[in-house]
Design a protein around this motif. Sequence first.
Motif, PDB file in Angstrom:
ATOM      1  N   HIS A  49       0.861  -1.189   0.000  1.00  5.60           N
ATOM      2  CA  HIS A  49       0.000   0.000   0.000  1.00  5.60           C
ATOM      3  C   HIS A  49       0.893   1.234   0.000  1.00  5.60           C
ATOM      4  O   HIS A  49       1.683   1.426   0.903  1.00  5.60           O
ATOM      5  N   LYS A  50       0.760   2.056  -1.020  1.00  3.24           N
ATOM      6  CA  LYS A  50       1.602   3.237  -1.133  1.00  3.24           C
ATOM      7  C   LYS A  50       0.792   4.400  -1.693  1.00  3.24           C
ATOM      8  O   LYS A  50      -0.358   4.244  -2.076  1.00  3.24           O
ATOM      9  N   LEU A  51       1.414   5.549  -1.745  1.00  2.00           N
ATOM     10  CA  LEU A  51       0.748   6.742  -2.255  1.00  2.00           C
ATOM     11  C   LEU A  51       0.830   6.778  -3.777  1.00  2.00           C
ATOM     12  O   LEU A  51       1.821   6.327  -4.367  1.00  2.00           O
ATOM     13  N   ASP A  52      -0.217   7.345  -4.414  1.00  2.00           N
ATOM     14  CA  ASP A  52      -0.165   7.500  -5.859  1.00  2.00           C
ATOM     15  C   ASP A  52       0.610   8.759  -6.223  1.00  2.00           C
ATOM     16  O   ASP A  52       1.156   9.433  -5.355  1.00  2.00           O
ATOM     17  N   ARG A  53       0.640   9.114  -7.479  1.00  2.00           N
ATOM     18  CA  ARG A  53       1.449  10.263  -7.923  1.00  2.00           C
ATOM     19  C   ARG A  53       0.914  11.591  -7.417  1.00  2.00           C
ATOM     20  O   ARG A  53       1.642  12.563  -7.352  1.00  2.00           O
ATOM     21  N   ALA A  54      -0.348  11.619  -7.042  1.00  2.00           N
ATOM     22  CA  ALA A  54      -0.942  12.851  -6.511  1.00  2.00           C
ATOM     23  C   ALA A  54      -0.772  12.954  -4.999  1.00  2.00           C
ATOM     24  O   ALA A  54      -1.220  13.911  -4.388  1.00  2.00           O
ATOM     25  N   GLY A  55      -0.142  11.952  -4.391  1.00  2.00           N
ATOM     26  CA  GLY A  55       0.083  11.965  -2.953  1.00  2.00           C
ATOM     27  C   GLY A  55      -1.059  11.398  -2.144  1.00  2.00           C
ATOM     28  O   GLY A  55      -1.052  11.458  -0.923  1.00  2.00           O
ATOM     29  N   PHE A  59      -4.466   2.152  -4.334  1.00  2.00           N
ATOM     30  CA  PHE A  59      -5.301   0.986  -4.057  1.00  2.00           C
ATOM     31  C   PHE A  59      -4.609   0.081  -3.039  1.00  2.00           C
ATOM     32  O   PHE A  59      -3.407  -0.115  -3.091  1.00  2.00           O
ATOM     33  N   SER A  60      -5.392  -0.470  -2.154  1.00  2.00           N
ATOM     34  CA  SER A  60      -4.846  -1.338  -1.115  1.00  2.00           C
ATOM     35  C   SER A  60      -4.518  -2.713  -1.696  1.00  2.00           C
ATOM     36  O   SER A  60      -5.055  -3.100  -2.741  1.00  2.00           O
ATOM     37  N   PRO A  61      -3.664  -3.466  -1.030  1.00  2.00           N
ATOM     38  CA  PRO A  61      -3.385  -4.829  -1.473  1.00  2.00           C
ATOM     39  C   PRO A  61      -4.646  -5.688  -1.522  1.00  2.00           C
ATOM     40  O   PRO A  61      -4.800  -6.505  -2.429  1.00  2.00           O
ATOM     41  N   HIS A  62      -5.554  -5.485  -0.570  1.00  2.00           N
ATOM     42  CA  HIS A  62      -6.818  -6.242  -0.581  1.00  2.00           C
ATOM     43  C   HIS A  62      -7.600  -5.952  -1.856  1.00  2.00           C
ATOM     44  O   HIS A  62      -8.161  -6.865  -2.464  1.00  2.00           O
ATOM     45  N   GLN A  63      -7.650  -4.689  -2.253  1.00  2.00           N
ATOM     46  CA  GLN A  63      -8.370  -4.318  -3.468  1.00  2.00           C
ATOM     47  C   GLN A  63      -7.714  -4.939  -4.701  1.00  2.00           C
ATOM     48  O   GLN A  63      -8.403  -5.463  -5.572  1.00  2.00           O
ATOM     49  N   LYS A  64      -6.407  -4.882  -4.766  1.00  2.00           N
ATOM     50  CA  LYS A  64      -5.704  -5.401  -5.933  1.00  2.00           C
ATOM     51  C   LYS A  64      -5.897  -6.907  -6.076  1.00  2.00           C
ATOM     52  O   LYS A  64      -6.176  -7.405  -7.166  1.00  2.00           O
ATOM     53  N   VAL A  65      -5.753  -7.626  -4.980  1.00  2.00           N
ATOM     54  CA  VAL A  65      -5.932  -9.078  -5.041  1.00  2.00           C
ATOM     55  C   VAL A  65      -7.391  -9.423  -5.330  1.00  2.00           C
ATOM     56  O   VAL A  65      -7.672 -10.344  -6.101  1.00  2.00           O
ATOM     57  N   SER A  66      -8.318  -8.677  -4.768  1.00  2.00           N
ATOM     58  CA  SER A  66      -9.745  -8.915  -5.038  1.00  2.00           C
ATOM     59  C   SER A  66     -10.067  -8.736  -6.510  1.00  2.00           C
ATOM     60  O   SER A  66     -10.801  -9.529  -7.100  1.00  2.00           O
TER      61      SER A  66
END
Length: 116
Positions: A49-55, A59-66
């Motif tokens: 889980h990290k920040l996007d280019r806008a700060g 998306f969370s790891p849960h969202q990505k895996v889902s």
Amino acid sequence: MSHANLINNYFNPNSVYTEEDFRRRFRMRCHVFERLLRDVQQINPYFQHKLDRAGRPGFSPHQKVSVALRMMTYGSPADSMDETHGTSESTCLDTFQQFCDTIVQVHKDKYLREPN
């Protein structure tokens, strides 16, 4: 907000849906999902889980895996994930590719064999 809904619906101790609901929707038990999540997080930094280019929080790891599992399980097209998970088509395709590559990397020795 999509992450909060996902966590509240499935992963909190007092979640909206039961373990059986989770199994029916994800086609696996919750502990298997958590194991896959942990495996991909340890190997691939894409699933951190990290920040996007806008700060803003990405998306969370849960969202990505889902998203990846839903595309795989139901054969859902990437552009349909925008409505349910709030992710764009390109993000879904990238997530799906990263997930598949990581799962193969992690589990190939145990589960993948040459055809006989």
